[in-house]
Structures are given as structure tokens and as C-alpha cells.
Write a protein that holds these residues in place. Structure first.
Motif, PDB file in Angstrom:
ATOM      1  N   UNK A 199       1.313   4.571 -14.951  1.00 20.47           N
ATOM      2  CA  UNK A 199       0.820   4.264 -13.767  1.00 20.47           C
ATOM      3  C   UNK A 199       0.721   2.580 -13.510  1.00 20.47           C
ATOM      4  N   UNK A 200      -0.127   2.147 -14.621  1.00 20.58           N
ATOM      5  CA  UNK A 200      -0.519   1.019 -14.650  1.00 20.58           C
ATOM      6  C   UNK A 200       1.166  -0.027 -14.656  1.00 20.58           C
ATOM      7  N   UNK A 201       1.959   0.501 -15.520  1.00 19.78           N
ATOM      8  CA  UNK A 201       3.322  -0.366 -15.500  1.00 19.78           C
ATOM      9  C   UNK A 201       3.915  -0.172 -14.253  1.00 19.78           C
ATOM     10  N   UNK A 202       3.991   0.988 -13.602  1.00 23.10           N
ATOM     11  CA  UNK A 202       4.425   1.270 -12.424  1.00 23.10           C
ATOM     12  C   UNK A 202       3.871   0.358 -11.170  1.00 23.10           C
ATOM     13  N   UNK A 203       2.666   0.095 -11.169  1.00 26.66           N
ATOM     14  CA  UNK A 203       2.011  -0.857 -10.279  1.00 26.66           C
ATOM     15  C   UNK A 203       2.307  -2.397 -10.449  1.00 26.66           C
ATOM     16  N   UNK A 204       2.508  -2.739 -11.965  1.00 21.46           N
ATOM     17  CA  UNK A 204       2.691  -3.982 -12.015  1.00 21.46           C
ATOM     18  C   UNK A 204       4.331  -4.442 -11.694  1.00 21.46           C
ATOM     19  N   UNK A 205       5.181  -3.221 -11.919  1.00 23.35           N
ATOM     20  CA  UNK A 205       6.495  -3.442 -11.701  1.00 23.35           C
ATOM     21  C   UNK A 205       6.702  -3.531  -9.945  1.00 23.35           C
ATOM     22  N   UNK A 206       6.019  -2.793  -9.255  1.00 24.66           N
ATOM     23  CA  UNK A 206       6.079  -3.037  -7.904  1.00 24.66           C
ATOM     24  C   UNK A 206       5.367  -4.134  -7.214  1.00 24.66           C
ATOM     25  N   UNK A 207       4.410  -4.755  -7.997  1.00 20.84           N
ATOM     26  CA  UNK A 207       3.718  -5.894  -7.415  1.00 20.84           C
ATOM     27  C   UNK A 207       4.521  -7.011  -7.428  1.00 20.84           C
ATOM     28  N   UNK A 208       5.511  -7.090  -8.140  1.00 14.73           N
ATOM     29  CA  UNK A 208       6.735  -8.191  -8.058  1.00 14.73           C
ATOM     30  C   UNK A 208       7.330  -8.566  -6.822  1.00 14.73           C
ATOM     31  N   UNK A 209       7.421  -7.264  -6.157  1.00 15.26           N
ATOM     32  CA  UNK A 209       8.256  -7.321  -4.722  1.00 15.26           C
ATOM     33  C   UNK A 209       7.220  -7.856  -3.735  1.00 15.26           C
ATOM     34  N   UNK A 210       5.831  -8.036  -3.963  1.00 17.76           N
ATOM     35  CA  UNK A 210       5.074  -8.628  -2.880  1.00 17.76           C
ATOM     36  C   UNK A 210       4.166  -9.928  -3.506  1.00 17.76           C
ATOM     37  N   UNK A 211       5.011 -10.958  -3.381  1.00 21.55           N
ATOM     38  CA  UNK A 211       4.470 -12.304  -4.007  1.00 21.55           C
ATOM     39  C   UNK A 211       3.432 -13.001  -2.958  1.00 21.55           C
TER      40      UNK A 211
ATOM     41  N   UNK B  57       0.808  -1.309   0.067  1.00 16.11           N
ATOM     42  CA  UNK B  57       0.103  -0.003   0.025  1.00 16.11           C
ATOM     43  C   UNK B  57       0.799   1.436   0.145  1.00 16.11           C
ATOM     44  N   UNK B  58       1.945   1.158   0.820  1.00 18.14           N
ATOM     45  CA  UNK B  58       2.943   2.219   0.796  1.00 18.14           C
ATOM     46  C   UNK B  58       3.510   2.520  -0.589  1.00 18.14           C
ATOM     47  N   UNK B  59       3.936   1.482  -1.238  1.00 21.24           N
ATOM     48  CA  UNK B  59       4.555   1.578  -2.654  1.00 21.24           C
ATOM     49  C   UNK B  59       3.480   2.380  -3.790  1.00 21.24           C
ATOM     50  N   UNK B  60       2.130   1.628  -3.603  1.00 24.92           N
ATOM     51  CA  UNK B  60       1.197   2.210  -4.367  1.00 24.92           C
ATOM     52  C   UNK B  60       0.912   3.539  -3.999  1.00 24.92           C
ATOM     53  N   UNK B  61       0.921   4.274  -2.787  1.00 24.94           N
ATOM     54  CA  UNK B  61       0.814   5.754  -2.590  1.00 24.94           C
ATOM     55  C   UNK B  61       2.081   6.488  -3.165  1.00 24.94           C
ATOM     56  N   UNK B  62       3.185   5.730  -3.137  1.00 28.98           N
ATOM     57  CA  UNK B  62       4.114   6.555  -3.894  1.00 28.98           C
ATOM     58  C   UNK B  62       4.269   6.742  -5.311  1.00 28.98           C
ATOM     59  N   UNK B  63       3.814   5.607  -5.911  1.00 29.77           N
ATOM     60  CA  UNK B  63       3.485   5.711  -7.228  1.00 29.77           C
ATOM     61  C   UNK B  63       2.201   6.699  -7.608  1.00 29.77           C
ATOM     62  N   UNK B  64       1.196   6.595  -6.866  1.00 29.45           N
ATOM     63  CA  UNK B  64      -0.005   7.559  -7.027  1.00 29.45           C
ATOM     64  C   UNK B  64       0.446   9.003  -6.942  1.00 29.45           C
ATOM     65  N   UNK B  65       1.383   9.275  -6.050  1.00 27.27           N
ATOM     66  CA  UNK B  65       1.776  10.675  -5.866  1.00 27.27           C
ATOM     67  C   UNK B  65       2.527  11.158  -7.168  1.00 27.27           C
ATOM     68  N   UNK B  66       3.170  10.336  -7.938  1.00 31.51           N
ATOM     69  CA  UNK B  66       3.925  10.898  -9.092  1.00 31.51           C
ATOM     70  C   UNK B  66       2.760  11.016 -10.521  1.00 31.51           C
ATOM     71  N   UNK B  67       1.693  10.098 -10.443  1.00 31.12           N
ATOM     72  CA  UNK B  67       0.851  10.061 -11.542  1.00 31.12           C
ATOM     73  C   UNK B  67      -0.589  10.378 -11.264  1.00 31.12           C
ATOM     74  N   UNK B  68      -0.953  10.752 -10.327  1.00 32.95           N
ATOM     75  CA  UNK B  68      -2.360  10.763 -10.077  1.00 32.95           C
ATOM     76  C   UNK B  68      -2.850  12.153  -9.867  1.00 32.95           C
TER      77      UNK B  68
ATOM     78  N   UNK C 284      -4.530  -5.711  -8.010  1.00 34.51           N
ATOM     79  CA  UNK C 284      -5.340  -5.575  -9.041  1.00 34.51           C
ATOM     80  C   UNK C 284      -5.586  -4.100  -9.207  1.00 34.51           C
ATOM     81  N   UNK C 285      -5.401  -3.903 -10.727  1.00 36.11           N
ATOM     82  CA  UNK C 285      -5.758  -2.661 -11.447  1.00 36.11           C
ATOM     83  C   UNK C 285      -6.881  -2.685 -12.285  1.00 36.11           C
ATOM     84  N   UNK C 286      -7.936  -1.834 -11.914  1.00 37.08           N
ATOM     85  CA  UNK C 286      -9.235  -2.167 -12.798  1.00 37.08           C
ATOM     86  C   UNK C 286      -9.517  -0.726 -13.148  1.00 37.08           C
TER      87      UNK C 286
END
Length: 294
Positions: A249-261, A203-214, A266-268
Motif C-alpha cells: 500500500x505504501x509503495x503504491x501511494x508513493x509511486x502514484x504521488x509522482x504523477x501529482x507534483x 484522491x481518485x488514484x488513492x481510492x483505487x489503490x485502497x480498493x486493492x489493499x485495504x 503524506x502517509x502516516x
């Protein structure tokens, strides 16, 4: 203009264009009624003065609307229909389909399901009364799209359920079933804590990505029941994303998700901006229209 025995159902607010008129030509709303645009009288914006920049003149807005039967959408009927899940599902799906069709051709501000007015004249008056609010919101939503991000916990990642405790077969057993059960419970607890910690980090990683793209975020309550199946939903956010940032944004989320197996991210979307819209401040009530109360 309404046909006899009908009310005006409004789906969304938008700005009328020739392209949108063409797109709505074959679009059907609730009950297969033709969708249409109810256009407000042009309203001057603060910049619409002689010599102002091009495009800053009077602004037209429109409700996307269709006729619905009085017998199904007056106040009494709606109270009954809101208990009918099949009816609600059908109306909600059609409402969504109309909004999404408009969103493919224009910036759209979705309205609440079952927003109805006594007739087109009342609807146009409501559109005029809230013109500035709607126009400002459409400016915010222009060239933006809504995406959702959800985090799920997989029950399997928390380890197997501990075996049920049984009475020991002999008093001298080296490890009693009760102790084995407690150890298994502790191991399961630690595994679950580790998964929750991973979800927090995700969730923290997603928040950081969102700060850059949303542009904006809305935090919805986690989903449960049949919507999630055996997985536990622990994050259910919606983001308003500039169209030129969506792929990144979608690419960054997909890349971050690999660190949390041990969690599923899910991005909708893309969606019309339901989470960033707002209902009319003064929806029609019994004194004005046979629609739902506020």
C-alpha cells in the motif's frame, strides 16, 4: 484492585496473553500508575461446543487499566480539566502511549480518553456486558493496522498573489494597473483550479489503490490551523490495512504521488486502530461512576 481514593481508568480492550502480561510489567499509565489487565470471565462463543475446532472455546477479554485519582477524574473535575489544554495534552499523550505499547504485542481496541469506572468490579461488569461486541471488533482488527493518507495543496503551486491595484499614473497607459490586477487574479484562479483538479485526481488514484489493499476507510474532516501550517489539507482519510498489505500500500501511494507534483501526499502510521474502534455503548455515568457523561 483499586487503591483507596482512586477510580479505574481504561485505555483499551484486548485479549490477555502471557506475552502481554510480560510487556505490561513495566508500563506506566496516567500519573505514572502501573498499567494492568482486568480480565473478564471467559464467555462461550457460538463455536465453543464439544468437538468444535481448536481455539473456538470460551474467550477471555481484558481492559488495559490503571488507577487515577478521584479528585482529578470525577465528573466535576473532568469538566474543569477539559478546559485545560495542558492537562488534556498530557492525558492524551499518556493514553496514546499505553495503547501503542499494547498494540505492539496484541490486537487492541482503543477506548475514548477519560473512560473511567467507579472500581475494577464495575469495569469488569462493563467488559462482560459488551463481550460479544468487543470480541467481534477485535476479530475484525486482528492482523490489521491503521494508516492515514493526507493530501495537501501547496500555496506556491497556485501562483503568486496578484499585486494590489494602484491608480494609473497617466490616463493613456497602454495597460492600466486595474486591468493588470484582473489578469493576475484570473491567472491565479486558473492555477488554483488546476491544483484542485490535480488533488481530485490524486484522491481518485488513492481510492483505487485502497480498493486493492485495504479493508476499511474512515473519512475525517480536513485539518486546519497550526496542524497544517501554510498548506491546505484537502483529504484526511484513515485506512485499516492488513499487515501483509501495508508495504505494498505504501509503495503504491508513493509511486502514484509522482504523477501529482503540485500536491503533497503524506502517509502516516502505523497506528493503533483509533479510527476503527468504538466507545462502550454504556459508559459509566454519575449514577455508576464519577466519569464523563456519554
Amino acid at each position: 484492585m483499586n487503591t483507596p481514593g482512586t477510580l479505574t481508568y481504561v485505555y483499551a480492550v484486548t485479549r490477555p496473553t502471557d506475552r502481554l502480561h510480560e510487556a505490561l510489567a513495566g508500563l506506566r499509565g496516567i500519573g505514572m500508575a502501573p498499567a494492568r489487565l482486568l480480565i473478564s470471565a471467559p464467555v462461550a462463543t457460538p463455536g465453543s461446543t464439544p468437538g468444535a475446532a481448536p481455539g473456538s472455546g470460551p474467550v477471555e477479554l481484558a481492559f488495559v487499566a490503571s488507577d487515577v485519582p478521584v479528585g482529578d477524574f470525577n465528573e466535576t473535575a473532568l469538566k474543569d480539566h477539559f478546559e485545560d489544554l495542558n492537562w488534556l495534552e498530557d492525558v492524551a499523550r499518556t493514553h496514546h502511549d499505553v495503547v501503542q505499547a499494547v498494540a505492539a504485542h496484541a490486537t487492541v481496541l482503543p477506548l475514548r480518553m477519560a473512560t473511567v469506572y467507579q472500581d475494577d468490579q464495575r469495569a469488569r461488569q462493563a467488559l462482560t456486558d459488551r463481550h460479544d461486541t468487543f470480541a467481534q471488533r477485535l476479530d475484525l482488527l486482528h492482523a490489521h493496522t491503521e494508516y492515514g493518507v493526507k493530501i495537501y495543496l501547496d500555496p506556491a503551486a497556485a501562483g503568486p498573489q496578484p499585486p494590489a491595484a494602484e491608480a494609473p499614473s497617466t490616463p493613456a497607459a497602454p495597460t492600466s494597473p486595474g486591468k493588470a490586477y484582473l489578469r493576475a487574479r484570473r491567472a491565479q484562479h486558473h492555477a488554483r483550479e488546476a491544483v484542485h483538479q490535480q488533488a481530485r485526481q490524486a484522491a481518485e488514484a488513492i481510492e483505487g489503490i485502497a480498493a486493492r489493499h485495504t479493508t476499511l476507510r474512515v473519512r475525517h474532516a480536513p485539518q486546519s490551523g497550526t496542524l497544517t501550517g501554510s498548506q491546505e489539507n484537502v483529504l484526511n482519510d484513515a485506512y485499516l490495512i492488513p499487515d501483509d498489505q501495508a508495504d505494498r500500500f505504501r509503495a503504491a501511494i508513493a509511486d502514484a504521488a509522482r504523477a501529482f507534483p503540485d500536491v503533497r501526499i503524506e502517509v502516516t502510521g502505523p497506528w493503533a486502530p483509533y479510527s476503527f474502534a468504538m466507545p462502550p455503548a454504556d459508559p459509566p455515568g454519575p449514577a455508576d461512576a464519577d466519569g464523563p457523561p456519554p
